[in-house]
Design a protein around this motif. Structure first.
Motif, PDB file in Angstrom:
ATOM      1  N   GLY A   7     -11.113  -5.206   6.392  1.00  0.00           N
ATOM      2  CA  GLY A   7     -10.638  -5.585   5.075  1.00  0.00           C
ATOM      3  C   GLY A   7     -11.457  -6.661   4.406  1.00  0.00           C
ATOM      4  N   ALA A   8     -11.968  -7.604   5.188  1.00  0.00           N
ATOM      5  CA  ALA A   8     -12.728  -8.727   4.617  1.00  0.00           C
ATOM      6  C   ALA A   8     -14.198  -8.393   4.405  1.00  0.00           C
ATOM      7  CB  ALA A   8     -12.604  -9.942   5.540  1.00  0.00           C
ATOM      8  N   SER A   9     -14.600  -7.179   4.711  1.00  0.00           N
ATOM      9  CA  SER A   9     -16.020  -6.842   4.803  1.00  0.00           C
ATOM     10  C   SER A   9     -16.783  -6.870   3.487  1.00  0.00           C
ATOM     11  CB  SER A   9     -16.184  -5.459   5.440  1.00  0.00           C
ATOM     12  OG  SER A   9     -15.515  -4.478   4.658  1.00  0.00           O
ATOM     13  N   LEU A  10     -16.191  -6.364   2.409  1.00  0.00           N
ATOM     14  CA  LEU A  10     -16.964  -6.128   1.188  1.00  0.00           C
ATOM     15  C   LEU A  10     -16.653  -7.083   0.040  1.00  0.00           C
ATOM     16  CD1 LEU A  10     -17.125  -2.227   0.975  1.00  0.00           C
ATOM     17  CD2 LEU A  10     -18.725  -3.824   2.046  1.00  0.00           C
ATOM     18  N   GLY A  11     -15.676  -7.959   0.201  1.00  0.00           N
ATOM     19  CA  GLY A  11     -15.318  -8.859  -0.887  1.00  0.00           C
ATOM     20  C   GLY A  11     -16.479  -9.701  -1.362  1.00  0.00           C
ATOM     21  N   VAL A  14     -12.138   0.060  -4.226  1.00  0.00           N
ATOM     22  CA  VAL A  14     -12.485  -0.273  -2.848  1.00  0.00           C
ATOM     23  C   VAL A  14     -11.980  -1.664  -2.486  1.00  0.00           C
ATOM     24  CG1 VAL A  14     -14.422  -0.752  -1.293  1.00  0.00           C
ATOM     25  CG2 VAL A  14     -14.460   1.291  -2.741  1.00  0.00           C
ATOM     26  N   LEU A  15     -12.163  -2.620  -3.387  1.00  0.00           N
ATOM     27  CA  LEU A  15     -11.712  -3.983  -3.113  1.00  0.00           C
ATOM     28  C   LEU A  15     -10.199  -4.049  -2.922  1.00  0.00           C
ATOM     29  CD1 LEU A  15     -13.969  -6.056  -5.543  1.00  0.00           C
ATOM     30  CD2 LEU A  15     -13.951  -6.183  -3.044  1.00  0.00           C
ATOM     31  N   ARG A  16      -9.460  -3.295  -3.711  1.00  0.00           N
ATOM     32  CA  ARG A  16      -8.000  -3.329  -3.592  1.00  0.00           C
ATOM     33  C   ARG A  16      -7.520  -2.731  -2.272  1.00  0.00           C
ATOM     34  NH1 ARG A  16      -6.869  -1.815  -9.974  1.00  0.00           N
ATOM     35  NH2 ARG A  16      -7.090  -3.962 -10.736  1.00  0.00           N
ATOM     36  N   VAL A  17      -8.131  -1.609  -1.868  1.00  0.00           N
ATOM     37  CA  VAL A  17      -7.758  -0.997  -0.589  1.00  0.00           C
ATOM     38  C   VAL A  17      -8.090  -1.940   0.571  1.00  0.00           C
ATOM     39  CG1 VAL A  17      -8.311   0.873   1.016  1.00  0.00           C
ATOM     40  CG2 VAL A  17      -7.953   1.376  -1.409  1.00  0.00           C
ATOM     41  N   LEU A  18      -9.249  -2.554   0.506  1.00  0.00           N
ATOM     42  CA  LEU A  18      -9.658  -3.440   1.597  1.00  0.00           C
ATOM     43  C   LEU A  18      -8.811  -4.710   1.648  1.00  0.00           C
ATOM     44  CD1 LEU A  18     -13.546  -3.086   1.555  1.00  0.00           C
ATOM     45  CD2 LEU A  18     -11.886  -1.971   3.052  1.00  0.00           C
ATOM     46  N   ALA A  19      -8.358  -5.191   0.507  1.00  0.00           N
ATOM     47  CA  ALA A  19      -7.467  -6.357   0.510  1.00  0.00           C
ATOM     48  C   ALA A  19      -6.176  -6.033   1.262  1.00  0.00           C
ATOM     49  CB  ALA A  19      -7.168  -6.798  -0.919  1.00  0.00           C
ATOM     50  N   CYS A  20      -5.656  -4.826   1.055  1.00  0.00           N
ATOM     51  CA  CYS A  20      -4.455  -4.397   1.791  1.00  0.00           C
ATOM     52  C   CYS A  20      -4.728  -4.334   3.298  1.00  0.00           C
ATOM     53  CB  CYS A  20      -3.985  -3.033   1.290  1.00  0.00           C
ATOM     54  SG  CYS A  20      -3.332  -3.045  -0.391  1.00  0.00           S
ATOM     55  N   ALA A  21      -5.901  -3.803   3.672  1.00  0.00           N
ATOM     56  CA  ALA A  21      -6.255  -3.705   5.085  1.00  0.00           C
ATOM     57  C   ALA A  21      -6.380  -5.086   5.716  1.00  0.00           C
ATOM     58  CB  ALA A  21      -7.568  -2.930   5.244  1.00  0.00           C
ATOM     59  N   ALA A  22      -7.018  -6.029   5.009  1.00  0.00           N
ATOM     60  CA  ALA A  22      -7.204  -7.372   5.545  1.00  0.00           C
ATOM     61  C   ALA A  22      -5.867  -8.078   5.736  1.00  0.00           C
ATOM     62  CB  ALA A  22      -8.111  -8.186   4.615  1.00  0.00           C
ATOM     63  N   ALA A  23      -4.997  -7.992   4.725  1.00  0.00           N
ATOM     64  CA  ALA A  23      -3.690  -8.644   4.832  1.00  0.00           C
ATOM     65  C   ALA A  23      -2.890  -8.068   6.000  1.00  0.00           C
ATOM     66  CB  ALA A  23      -2.919  -8.485   3.527  1.00  0.00           C
ATOM     67  N   SER A  24      -2.931  -6.738   6.154  1.00  0.00           N
ATOM     68  CA  SER A  24      -2.217  -6.089   7.264  1.00  0.00           C
ATOM     69  C   SER A  24      -2.788  -6.518   8.609  1.00  0.00           C
ATOM     70  CB  SER A  24      -2.297  -4.569   7.130  1.00  0.00           C
ATOM     71  OG  SER A  24      -1.747  -4.138   5.904  1.00  0.00           O
ATOM     72  N   GLY A  25      -4.113  -6.588   8.688  1.00  0.00           N
ATOM     73  CA  GLY A  25      -4.755  -6.967   9.944  1.00  0.00           C
ATOM     74  C   GLY A  25      -4.438  -8.389  10.361  1.00  0.00           C
TER      75      GLY A  25
END
Length: 407
Positions: free
Chosen positions: A324-328, A290-301
């Motif tokens: 993307g930054a929600s769960l880190g 989950v963290l890896r997918v969200l990191a990609c979303a945050a960087a893209s956003g």
């Protein structure tokens, strides 16, 4: 559930911690949504705003560092009341200093109270929330952080409304301050007197010296720093959005001040939705994936926010940034609390690293932005988010008592 608490007591305790998370988010977005107006009232530029944020960041870091000390002396119940009263009063002073007094020193005093109170209460409420998560036996910490995000959404929405109605910063901040102080008093009576979150066993209460030894021991564990990096990158992204996203829309994309507050609200909604519903996803797919997918979303956003040629794309970028930054941060806290006997010390240590980024990062961005421009400065966040994703393996769950390691 702790046998010392009845079901009713446990539910009230959990509800109180939800409310404290919400109040903290509300206080931060109250300030963040009115940054352009505060800057205009005081006649200051981005570098000077950055210096104000640096003062707040320093006082917040002091609050974070002393949070475990306060818990050891007074318990989280009284400690959270005192520090909530501090940051609630700080919000009011910021508004008064900007509007009625036009005084930078008064604003600085308000930000010091705001920063110290928020920093200290953040550690305490997260320690309490991880204790509740341990007792429930499932991933719920993101829901607590969703309530923090609810607070930022409500605060950002109130900022849009206040701006549209022509409400002064002082009046807006005064209303929010009264709400926060009222919440602090109500929550105080709902948190149990017995500090279950600080006691690994029901019948053995560690001494102050033992707690401090455990807290220092957590800083010698490599996994603490690896989790800290995960939380640092995402906290930098979240803190940077809270303090600069509105100004980025206004000054970087040349939109009106209300659109800046709207972008902050979109960011906050994206973050809140994932925090609210992300727990089952984590339980199914695991923290690391989950963290890896969200990191990609945050960087893209963030990239879309910087490079978007029109407002709709910029707002989509803000939404992805928030998602993307929600769960880190919450998943880093959950990972730090894998061993209940050492949860408080590890949570405090990992949180300190994350909050240094959350609170100290935005002032640094402000100073850098004076030289290369605000939107260009946000590329730094992209690099940090990518780094957070690369270190996400540190969040892999540990069994109770398992030796800590980075891999």
């Amino acid at each position: 559930m702790d046998t010392a608490l009845t079901r009713s007591q446990f539910v009230r305790w959990r509800a109180a911690i939800f409310a404290i998370f919400l109040a903290s988010g509300l206080s931060i977005s109250t300030w963040a949504s009115r940054v352009p107006d505060i800057a205009d009232s005081l006649g200051i530029d981005r570098a000077q705003i950055g210096l104000l944020l640096l003062g707040m960041g320093i006082s917040s870091i002091v609050g974070i560092s002393t949070g475990p000390l306060v818990m050891a002396r007074t318990g989280a119940r009284l400690g959270m009341l005192i520090t909530m009263l501090m940051f609630g009063s700080g919000v009011c002073l910021i508004g008064l200093g900007a509007d009625h007094f036009g005084s930078i020193p008064v604003v600085v005093l308000g930000m010091v109270l705001f920063g110290f109170g928020n920093g200290s209460v953040d550690v305490m409420m997260n320690v309490e929330a991880t204790a509740i998560e341990q007792q429930m036996g499932r991933t719920i910490l993101p829901v607590f952080h969703a309530f923090f995000s609810f607070g930022t959404v409500i605060g950002a929405g109130a900022g849009v409304l206040a701006t549209g109605l022509g409400l002064t910063v002082a009046a807006h901040a005064g209303i929010m301050s009264a709400i926060i102080i009222t919440a602090a008093i109500v929550c105080f009576f709902q948190v149990p007197v017995r500090e279950a979150a600080l006691d690994p066993t029901p019948d053995v209460k560690p001494s102050f010296g033992q707690r401090m030894h455990t807290a220092l021991e957590a800083w010698r564990e490599p996994r603490t720093y690896a989790l800290g990096i995960v939380m640092l990158g995402m906290s930098f992204a979240e803190g940077g959005a809270n303090d600069w996203i509105a100004l980025g829309v206004v000054q970087g994309h040349h939109q009106e001040s209300g659109m800046g507050a709207l972008a902050l609200a979109v960011f906050s909604v994206g973050m809140t939705v994932v925090r609210l519903f992300g727990g089952p996803l984590v339980d199914r797919f695991g923290r690391v994936a989950v963290l890896r997918v969200l990191a990609c979303a945050a960087a893209s956003g963030i990239l879309l926010f910087i490079l978007g040629p029109n407002l709709p794309l910029v707002l989509i970028g803000a939404a992805l940034w928030g998602i993307g930054a929600s769960l880190g941060f919450p998943l880093g806290m959950s990972a730090a609390a894998d061993d209940p006997a050492k949860a408080a010390a590890r949570v405090s240590a990992a949180a300190t690293i994350g909050y240094v980024a959350f609170l100290g990062g935005p002032p640094v961005l402000g100073v850098i932005s004076e030289h290369i421009g605000l939107l260009n400065t946000l590329f730094i966040l992209v690099a940090l988010v990518v780094m957070s994703g690369l270190f996400s393996g540190a969040a892999r769950p540990l069994r109770t008592g398992e030796p800590v390691a980075t891999k």
